[in-house]
Design an enzyme around this catalytic site. Structure first.
Site, PDB file in Angstrom:
ATOM      1  N   SER A 142     -13.050  27.820 -17.232  1.00 32.78           N
ATOM      2  CA  SER A 142     -11.900  28.244 -16.418  1.00 32.78           C
ATOM      3  C   SER A 142     -11.313  29.512 -17.016  1.00 32.78           C
ATOM      4  O   SER A 142     -11.327  29.689 -18.240  1.00 32.78           O
ATOM      5  CB  SER A 142     -10.836  27.147 -16.422  1.00 32.78           C
ATOM      6  OG  SER A 142      -9.630  27.635 -15.871  1.00 32.78           O
ATOM      7  N   TYR A 155      -5.811  21.088 -20.844  1.00 36.00           N
ATOM      8  CA  TYR A 155      -6.976  21.465 -20.021  1.00 36.00           C
ATOM      9  C   TYR A 155      -7.542  22.798 -20.512  1.00 36.00           C
ATOM     10  O   TYR A 155      -8.757  22.937 -20.720  1.00 36.00           O
ATOM     11  CB  TYR A 155      -6.502  21.547 -18.569  1.00 36.00           C
ATOM     12  CG  TYR A 155      -7.452  22.152 -17.561  1.00 36.00           C
ATOM     13  CD1 TYR A 155      -8.410  21.369 -16.927  1.00 36.00           C
ATOM     14  CD2 TYR A 155      -7.354  23.497 -17.201  1.00 36.00           C
ATOM     15  CE1 TYR A 155      -9.258  21.920 -15.971  1.00 36.00           C
ATOM     16  CE2 TYR A 155      -8.187  24.050 -16.247  1.00 36.00           C
ATOM     17  CZ  TYR A 155      -9.143  23.262 -15.635  1.00 36.00           C
ATOM     18  OH  TYR A 155      -9.974  23.811 -14.693  1.00 36.00           O
TER      19      TYR A 155
HETATM   20  N1  LIG Z   1     -10.181  24.578  -8.529  1.00 29.22           N
HETATM   21  C1  LIG Z   1      -9.785  25.450  -9.451  1.00 29.22           C
HETATM   22  O1  LIG Z   1      -8.781  26.153  -9.277  1.00 29.22           O
HETATM   23  C2  LIG Z   1     -10.582  25.632 -10.699  1.00 29.22           C
HETATM   24  C3  LIG Z   1     -10.291  26.750 -11.489  1.00 29.22           C
HETATM   25  C4  LIG Z   1     -10.997  26.949 -12.664  1.00 29.22           C
HETATM   26  C5  LIG Z   1     -11.967  26.035 -13.038  1.00 29.22           C
HETATM   27  N2  LIG Z   1     -12.238  24.966 -12.264  1.00 29.22           N
HETATM   28  C6  LIG Z   1     -13.266  24.044 -12.723  1.00 29.22           C
HETATM   29  O2  LIG Z   1     -14.282  23.936 -11.755  1.00 29.22           O
HETATM   30  C7  LIG Z   1     -14.893  22.652 -11.833  1.00 29.22           C
HETATM   31  C8  LIG Z   1     -14.938  22.026 -10.450  1.00 29.22           C
HETATM   32  O3  LIG Z   1     -13.612  21.876  -9.988  1.00 29.22           O
HETATM   33  P1  LIG Z   1     -13.228  21.696  -8.447  1.00 29.22           P
HETATM   34  O4  LIG Z   1     -12.097  22.602  -8.215  1.00 29.22           O
HETATM   35  O5  LIG Z   1     -14.423  21.766  -7.607  1.00 29.22           O
HETATM   36  O6  LIG Z   1     -12.645  20.215  -8.504  1.00 29.22           O
HETATM   37  P2  LIG Z   1     -12.834  18.976  -7.508  1.00 29.22           P
HETATM   38  O7  LIG Z   1     -11.736  18.039  -7.883  1.00 29.22           O
HETATM   39  O8  LIG Z   1     -12.968  19.419  -6.105  1.00 29.22           O
HETATM   40  O9  LIG Z   1     -14.238  18.371  -7.971  1.00 29.22           O
HETATM   41  C9  LIG Z   1     -14.425  17.782  -9.230  1.00 29.22           C
HETATM   42  C10 LIG Z   1     -15.491  16.715  -9.085  1.00 29.22           C
HETATM   43  O10 LIG Z   1     -15.737  16.185 -10.391  1.00 29.22           O
HETATM   44  C11 LIG Z   1     -15.845  14.788 -10.274  1.00 29.22           C
HETATM   45  N3  LIG Z   1     -15.490  14.186 -11.567  1.00 29.22           N
HETATM   46  C12 LIG Z   1     -14.284  14.245 -12.175  1.00 29.22           C
HETATM   47  N4  LIG Z   1     -14.326  13.546 -13.313  1.00 29.22           N
HETATM   48  C13 LIG Z   1     -15.582  13.054 -13.423  1.00 29.22           C
HETATM   49  C14 LIG Z   1     -16.223  12.244 -14.381  1.00 29.22           C
HETATM   50  N5  LIG Z   1     -15.565  11.763 -15.434  1.00 29.22           N
HETATM   51  N6  LIG Z   1     -17.529  11.935 -14.215  1.00 29.22           N
HETATM   52  C15 LIG Z   1     -18.198  12.377 -13.118  1.00 29.22           C
HETATM   53  N7  LIG Z   1     -17.623  13.133 -12.161  1.00 29.22           N
HETATM   54  C16 LIG Z   1     -16.330  13.464 -12.318  1.00 29.22           C
HETATM   55  C17 LIG Z   1     -14.852  14.409  -9.186  1.00 29.22           C
HETATM   56  O11 LIG Z   1     -15.132  13.132  -8.630  1.00 29.22           O
HETATM   57  C18 LIG Z   1     -15.035  15.551  -8.203  1.00 29.22           C
HETATM   58  O12 LIG Z   1     -16.008  15.260  -7.229  1.00 29.22           O
HETATM   59  C19 LIG Z   1     -14.055  21.854 -12.845  1.00 29.22           C
HETATM   60  O13 LIG Z   1     -14.701  21.878 -14.098  1.00 29.22           O
HETATM   61  C20 LIG Z   1     -12.764  22.625 -12.915  1.00 29.22           C
HETATM   62  O14 LIG Z   1     -12.113  22.458 -14.151  1.00 29.22           O
HETATM   63  C21 LIG Z   1     -11.576  24.741 -11.086  1.00 29.22           C
HETATM   64  C1  LIG Z   2      -5.045  31.613 -15.126  1.00 34.53           C
HETATM   65  C2  LIG Z   2      -4.673  30.815 -13.936  1.00 34.53           C
HETATM   66  C3  LIG Z   2      -3.919  31.501 -12.852  1.00 34.53           C
HETATM   67  C4  LIG Z   2      -5.571  29.706 -13.566  1.00 34.53           C
HETATM   68  C5  LIG Z   2      -6.845  29.648 -13.952  1.00 34.53           C
HETATM   69  C6  LIG Z   2      -7.588  28.489 -13.783  1.00 34.53           C
HETATM   70  C7  LIG Z   2      -7.138  27.394 -13.171  1.00 34.53           C
HETATM   71  C8  LIG Z   2      -7.837  26.104 -13.254  1.00 34.53           C
HETATM   72  O1  LIG Z   2      -7.440  25.149 -12.564  1.00 34.53           O
HETATM   73  O2  LIG Z   2      -8.781  25.983 -14.040  1.00 34.53           O
HETATM   74  C9  LIG Z   2      -5.979  27.547 -12.329  1.00 34.53           C
HETATM   75  O3  LIG Z   2      -5.352  26.406 -11.966  1.00 34.53           O
HETATM   76  C10 LIG Z   2      -4.989  28.600 -12.814  1.00 34.53           C
HETATM   77  O4  LIG Z   2      -4.020  28.030 -13.580  1.00 34.53           O
END
Ligand SMILES: NC(=O)c1ccc[n+]([C@@H]2O[C@H](COP(=O)([O-])OP(=O)(O)OC[C@H]3O[C@@H](n4cnc5c(N)ncnc54)[C@H](O)[C@@H]3O)[C@@H](O)[C@H]2O)c1
Ligand SMILES: CC(C)C1=CC=C(C(=O)O)[C@@H](O)[C@H]1O
Length: 255
Positions: A142, A155
């Site tokens: 992230s 996180y």
């Molecule tokens: N959405 C954002 O803004 C964002 C930003 C930066 C990074 N990310 C990262 O991207 C990745 C995907 O996020 P997303 O936004 O698609 O989220 P999401 O909630 O849509 O999907 C996450 C998926 O992971 C599964 N999951 C969670 N815990 C689990 C576990 N213990 N074992 C197996 N499956 C599990 C959930 O059931 C879900 O289907 C994550 O690693 C998240 O941290 C997301």
């Molecule tokens: C830096 C910021 C604006 C940001 C990065 C990544 C996220 C995440 O869920 O991993 C966002 O929610 C957000 O805080």
């Protein structure tokens, strides 16, 4: 992309927003996709989309925090689809709260999924890649790990830990033909971000602040990620390891 056709690919969190988009792309590339998620219905829905599009995929319901369950699931994947050549560690979750309001119980939950879960996956999959002569790991971290993000301290610590871990194992396995790279999303329009926003006093204001923090002035969509993930998994990336790439509309610009 080179080298993805008929390759076994595991995507954790493959039932969620970003994971589903990544799975669909590997389906289009002709890969055999193991959609691993703790939510069986979400994993099955992703598989359905891939099959409808003519691809090959199977759903595996498992929790990445449970080492023994993951070992069993990986044995099943190997039997069904073959030895994995690509692993995408994408499963994650978050709760939005200032650090001083958090409790150790929440830290443990966040660490279990966002850090220990990924360690479990690496510990069980990497020996198979080494024995098979190589592989590719793409870790979804992230931008919170790179620039910080108020309300996401633990996180962000887990994601920063994943970055340091990836660079270290990339060095340890560099001569084994196993490449590890990290993709850092910024705020993305998925269930995770909605969940984060809903816990804020004013969700729309928080989403507006996220949009404003991005030079390209929009939230990311799940479809913004599969291209870079497929590239890093392909044979075109055979000399790329230990790199961290932000896909966040310019939120992080790191040299
Ligand atoms: N959405 C954002 O803004 C964002 C930003 C930066 C990074 N990310 C990262 O991207 C990745 C995907 O996020 P997303 O936004 O698609 O989220 P999401 O909630 O849509 O999907 C996450 C998926 O992971 C599964 N999951 C969670 N815990 C689990 C576990 N213990 N074992 C197996 N499956 C599990 C959930 O059931 C879900 O289907 C994550 O690693 C998240 O941290 C997301
Ligand atoms: C830096 C910021 C604006 C940001 C990065 C990544 C996220 C995440 O869920 O991993 C966002 O929610 C957000 O805080």
């Amino acid at each position: 992309m080179k080298g993805l056709n008929e390759t076994t690919v595991i995507v954790t969190g493959g039932g969620g927003g970003i994971g589903r988009a990544i799975c669909r792309r590997f389906g289009e590339e002709g890969s055999r996709v193991a959609v691993l998620d703790r939510d069986p219905e979400a994993a099955a829905a992703t598989v359905e989309l891939i099959l409808e599009a003519g691809g090959s995929a199977r759903a595996y319901a498992a929790d990445i925090t449970d080492y023994n369950a993951i070992a069993e699931t990986l044995a099943a994947i190997e039997t069904d689809l073959g030895v994995p050549r690509v692993l995408v560690n994408n499963a994650g979750f978050d709760r939005f709260m200032p650090f001083l309001k958090t409790e150790p119980g929440l830290w443990q939950q966040l660490i279990a999924v966002n850090l220990t879960g990924a360690l479990n996956m690496h510990h069980l999959v990497l020996p198979k890649m080494v024995a098979a002569g190589g592989g590719k790991v793409i870790n979804i971290a992230s931008d919170a790990a790179r620039v910080g993000s108020s309300g996401e301290s633990v996180y962000a610590a887990c994601k920063a830990g994943l970055v340091g871990f990836s660079k270290t194992v990339a060095r340890e396995l560099a001569t084994k033909n196993v490449c590890l790279n990290v993709v850092c999303p910024g705020p993305t329009d998925t269930a995770l971000l909605k969940g984060v926003a809903e816990t804020a006093p004013n969700p729309e204001k928080l989403l507006e602040a996220f949009r404003n923090a991005v030079p390209m002035k929009r939230l990311a969509q799940p479809e913004d990620y599969p291209g870079i993930v497929a590239l890093l998994a392909s044979d075109d990336a055979n000399f790329i390891t230990g790199q961290v790439i932000s896909v966040s509309g310019g939120l992080t610009m790191a040299g």
